[in-house]
Design an enzyme around this catalytic site. Structure first.
Site, mmCIF file in Angstrom:
data_model
loop_
_atom_site.group_PDB
_atom_site.id
_atom_site.type_symbol
_atom_site.label_atom_id
_atom_site.label_comp_id
_atom_site.label_asym_id
_atom_site.label_seq_id
_atom_site.Cartn_x
_atom_site.Cartn_y
_atom_site.Cartn_z
ATOM 1 N N HIS A 1 -14.917 -14.953 20.333
ATOM 2 C CA HIS A 1 -15.599 -16.003 21.075
ATOM 3 C C HIS A 1 -17.117 -15.859 20.897
ATOM 4 C CE1 HIS A 1 -15.519 -12.644 24.014
ATOM 5 N NE2 HIS A 1 -16.721 -13.076 24.310
ATOM 6 N N SER A 2 -17.818 -16.840 21.418
ATOM 7 C CA SER A 2 -19.272 -16.825 21.470
ATOM 8 C C SER A 2 -19.681 -17.213 22.882
ATOM 9 C CB SER A 2 -19.831 -17.836 20.464
ATOM 10 O OG SER A 2 -21.248 -17.908 20.545
#
Length: 134
Positions: A52-53
């Site tokens: 994820h970011s």
């Protein structure tokens, strides 16, 4: 625009003593106020974490025990960092896709975050992340 070059390893001050070493992480060590601390452990062989970011949040990762690899991706380039020293951490700025893999047996990953958990801050789909970095 976030770039991989903004992510960097930071040496954590270490007080050496024959009885055992001590390291301290305070706000002077990392460039953000600490709002949340959590850790990953008992990661099964072959499992991966991250993926994820964050739109706004920054994180600082430390291998308290064992080792693992962190893949950093800014949408244009990728970089792999191995964490295996409890006195060295990896600053991950916002807007960087991260994947954690190759956890050694007994490894513990400490994560210090600049904010409390907020699902709206996550980008969990890599294609959506890539669209936002173009």
């Amino acid at each position: 625009m976030s770039i991989i070059q903004n992510c960097k390893t930071i040496i954590i001050p270490k007080i050496e003593d024959p009885r055992g070493n001590l390291s301290v992480i305070e706000n002077e060590v990392i460039p953000f106020d600490i709002k949340r601390v959590y850790y990953l452990y008992d990661v099964p062989a072959g499992a991966e974490r991250g993926g994820h970011s964050h739109k706004f949040q920054h994180e600082f990762l430390v291998a308290l025990s064992g080792s693992f690899n962190v893949i950093l991706d800014d949408g244009r380039s990728r970089k792999e960092v191995t964490l295996n020293k409890p006195f060295e951490g990896l600053l991950i700025t916002n807007g960087i896709w991260r994947e954690l893999k190759d956890f050694s047996s007994g490894s513990v990953c400490l994560v210090i975050a600049s904010d409390i958990f907020d699902e709206e801050d996550y980008i969990r789909d890599y294609e959506d992340f890539k669209k936002g970095t173009i």
